[in-house]
Scaffold this active site. Structure first.
Site, mmCIF file in Angstrom:
data_model
loop_
_atom_site.group_PDB
_atom_site.id
_atom_site.type_symbol
_atom_site.label_atom_id
_atom_site.label_comp_id
_atom_site.label_asym_id
_atom_site.label_seq_id
_atom_site.Cartn_x
_atom_site.Cartn_y
_atom_site.Cartn_z
ATOM 1 N N GLY A 56 22.547 15.883 22.418
ATOM 2 C CA GLY A 56 21.801 15.150 21.406
ATOM 3 C C GLY A 56 20.701 14.325 22.058
ATOM 4 N N GLU B 266 26.731 18.057 27.734
ATOM 5 C CA GLU B 266 26.215 19.436 27.754
ATOM 6 C C GLU B 266 24.798 19.506 27.193
ATOM 7 O OE1 GLU B 266 29.701 20.885 25.825
ATOM 8 O OE2 GLU B 266 28.808 20.613 23.852
ATOM 9 N N PRO B 267 23.853 18.924 27.895
ATOM 10 C CA PRO B 267 22.472 18.937 27.416
ATOM 11 C C PRO B 267 21.778 20.272 27.660
ATOM 12 C CG PRO B 267 22.621 17.746 29.498
ATOM 13 C CD PRO B 267 24.005 18.241 29.183
ATOM 14 N N ARG C 274 9.491 28.048 17.255
ATOM 15 C CA ARG C 274 9.822 26.662 16.896
ATOM 16 C C ARG C 274 8.860 26.002 15.896
ATOM 17 N NH1 ARG C 274 13.478 23.817 19.126
ATOM 18 N NH2 ARG C 274 12.239 21.949 18.847
ATOM 19 N N TYR D 13 11.117 25.188 12.787
ATOM 20 C CA TYR D 13 11.544 23.787 12.730
ATOM 21 C C TYR D 13 10.392 22.829 12.448
ATOM 22 C CZ TYR D 13 15.585 25.655 15.278
ATOM 23 O OH TYR D 13 16.675 26.372 15.679
ATOM 24 N N CYS E 157 1.500 40.156 11.827
ATOM 25 C CA CYS E 157 1.129 40.324 10.430
ATOM 26 C C CYS E 157 2.075 39.555 9.529
ATOM 27 C CB CYS E 157 1.068 41.801 10.081
ATOM 28 S SG CYS E 157 -0.305 42.543 10.952
ATOM 29 N N GLU E 158 1.877 38.275 9.550
ATOM 30 C CA GLU E 158 2.725 37.323 8.851
ATOM 31 C C GLU E 158 2.074 35.977 9.142
ATOM 32 O OE1 GLU E 158 6.778 37.168 7.171
ATOM 33 O OE2 GLU E 158 6.424 38.688 8.666
ATOM 34 N N TYR F 34 14.819 26.655 23.773
ATOM 35 C CA TYR F 34 14.829 27.362 22.482
ATOM 36 C C TYR F 34 13.502 28.051 22.189
ATOM 37 C CZ TYR F 34 18.892 24.399 22.279
ATOM 38 O OH TYR F 34 20.060 23.778 22.603
HETATM 39 C C1 LIG Z 1 23.277 23.731 21.459
HETATM 40 C C2 LIG Z 1 24.400 22.980 22.004
HETATM 41 C C3 LIG Z 1 24.188 21.983 22.969
HETATM 42 C C4 LIG Z 1 22.818 21.597 23.486
HETATM 43 O O1 LIG Z 1 22.056 20.873 22.588
HETATM 44 P P1 LIG Z 1 20.626 20.269 23.013
HETATM 45 O O2 LIG Z 1 20.115 19.623 21.793
HETATM 46 O O3 LIG Z 1 19.760 21.402 23.476
HETATM 47 O O4 LIG Z 1 20.852 19.327 24.142
HETATM 48 C C5 LIG Z 1 25.300 21.345 23.465
HETATM 49 N N1 LIG Z 1 26.552 21.650 23.039
HETATM 50 C C6 LIG Z 1 26.786 22.597 22.119
HETATM 51 C C7 LIG Z 1 28.172 22.897 21.710
HETATM 52 C C8 LIG Z 1 25.719 23.285 21.574
HETATM 53 O O5 LIG Z 1 25.962 24.223 20.638
#
Ligand SMILES: *Cc1c(COP(=O)(O)O)cnc(C)c1O
Length: 401
Positions: free
Chosen positions: A218, A259-260, A298, A302, A328-329, A356
């Protein structure tokens, strides 16, 4: 990387092209680990889905990162990169029991996010350590208020179902070695994140055998001037202190895991494309590049705003442009963007294209996916070749008609 560096790689490997600066990935990794230096055991699992090139995985592993994976294929990419299975956590959502069994056989850390699979997996493999993904129902709701995250999110096991989790664990005698959360929302307000962490600590007390607590991700990075970014230093100070207190309470030194994805690789990436056509209409000037949302989705998916620079004419007079693609879009990268004067043949550089971007690329319009280059120790290294026509047709089966 300088404009000259970028121009030299695009000259060599052609456009469209993704370029990743290894030194920026390293700086972000060090920034995060330094912020949490107060914790005795820290593990950073890089989220593979952000950018899954094997060389990038290898580089992050060399820095000390493990991996966070969401599919058996990502697990296999991690193993290809030479990452030890015990440093890979597998956090799928809604996959089959068979896939989870396969991942367990490969020796990676399993993270389960629903009661049905928890019960089935625990019954069959009570000795395999399992982490549980909790949905704490906490999301940032504006600047200071804490709002309850939407209860029907498909991710994680609701914190309100803790009694049911405990019943399954007791009945199967399974081994729960980790507790996890990942709400998917950006950490804009550290106090909201700390509030969610308290829920995780409270949950952790219900399990005797924990080795780690995983706080997910996050971490927000800035995309444009004025964007809020997560203050990782402040978060590091506050959460480390609280985590150490909790370990004392718990009676054991646990590992703090994150887990970034985006935080580690977003700013390291630049997408380079060439302008094919400059087209004036009655209302705007379009700069049309040799790409589209097939390569870089993106902005369309988004609404993300990536800075765009004309690196072929950085000192040119600024004008307003609509930057669009060639598929073509409708594929708009930017509207009313002030960019130094664009001429046909110029190279545009899109920032924050590490996370991403390539991983979401497709062959729509039967175009090839771009090549990827890692800028490492002052040189560009090709880490993925551009596709060829063979890639477009190789799995097609042409039948006799
Ligand atoms: C996608 C994901 C992340 C990474 O999120 P970021 O916003 O890119 O840091 C971490 N953990 C899990 C389980 C995810 O699905």
């Amino acid at each position: 990387m300088t404009h000259q560096d970028l121009l030299s790689v695009v000259r060599e490997y052609e456009s469209p092209l993704y370029v990743y600066d290894a030194s920026k990935i390293e700086a972000q990794y060090k920034r995060l680990s330094t912020a949490f230096k107060g914790v005795k055991q820290l593990r950073i699992h890089y989220a593979v889905k952000a950018l899954s090139n094997i060389t990038v995985l290898k580089f992050l592993n060399k820095l000390g990162a493990g991996l966070d994976t969401v599919s058996i294929q990502e697990v296999r990419l991690g193993l290809e990169a030479g990452v030890a299975p015990q440093h890979i956590i597998y956090t799928p959502n809604g996959v089959s029991l068979e896939e989870i069994e396969k991942a367990a056989q490969l020796g990676v850390q399993i993270n389960i996010d629903n009661l049905s699979i928890l019960e089935q997996f625990g019954t069959r493999y009570p000795d395999t350590p399992v982490c549980i993904r909790i949905n704490p129902h906490v999301m940032a709701g504006g600047n200071t208020n804490i709002s309850v995250g939407h209860i029907d999110s498909k991710f994680g096991i609701s914190i309100h179902q803790l009694p049911h989790i405990e019943r399954i664990v007791k009945n199967t005698k399974m081994n729960i070695n980790g507790i996890h959360m990942h709400t998917g929302s950006d950490i804009l307000d550290i106090d909201v994140f700390l509030y969610a962490s308290e829920i995780l600590f409270e949950t952790a007390k219900h399990f005797d055998n924990l080795e780690f607590i995983d706080f997910g991700s996050g971490f927000k990075v800035p995309y444009k001037a004025g964007d809020i970014e997560t203050n990782v230093e402040e978060l590091g100070k506050k959460l480390s202190k609280r985590f150490n207190e909790f370990c004392k309470e718990y009676g054991k030194e646990l590992t703090l895991a994150f887990e970034p994805g985006k935080f580690l690789v977003s700013e390291a990436g630049t997408f380079l494309a060439q302008v094919n056509v400059v087209k004036q209409t009655t209302s705007t000037v379009f700069a049309q590049i040799d790409s589209g949302f097939n390569h870089f989705i993106r902005p369309m998916l988004y609404g993300s705003q990536h800075e765009i620079e004309n690196i072929s004419n950085p000192k040119g007079r600024e004008r307003f442009y609509s930057v669009v693609g060639y598929i073509c879009e409708t594929d708009t990268f930017a509207n009313n963007r002030r960019i130094s004067e664009i001429r046909e043949g110029d190279i545009l550089a899109f920032s924050n294209a590490g996370a991403y971007c390539f991983t979401m690329a497709s062959n729509y319009n039967s175009r090839y996916r771009p090549a990827e280059v890692l800028w490492y120790e002052g040189k560009g290294h090709l880490i993925r070749k551009r596709e060829t026509f063979d890639d477009i047709i190789k799995n097609q089966v042409v039948i006799d008609l």
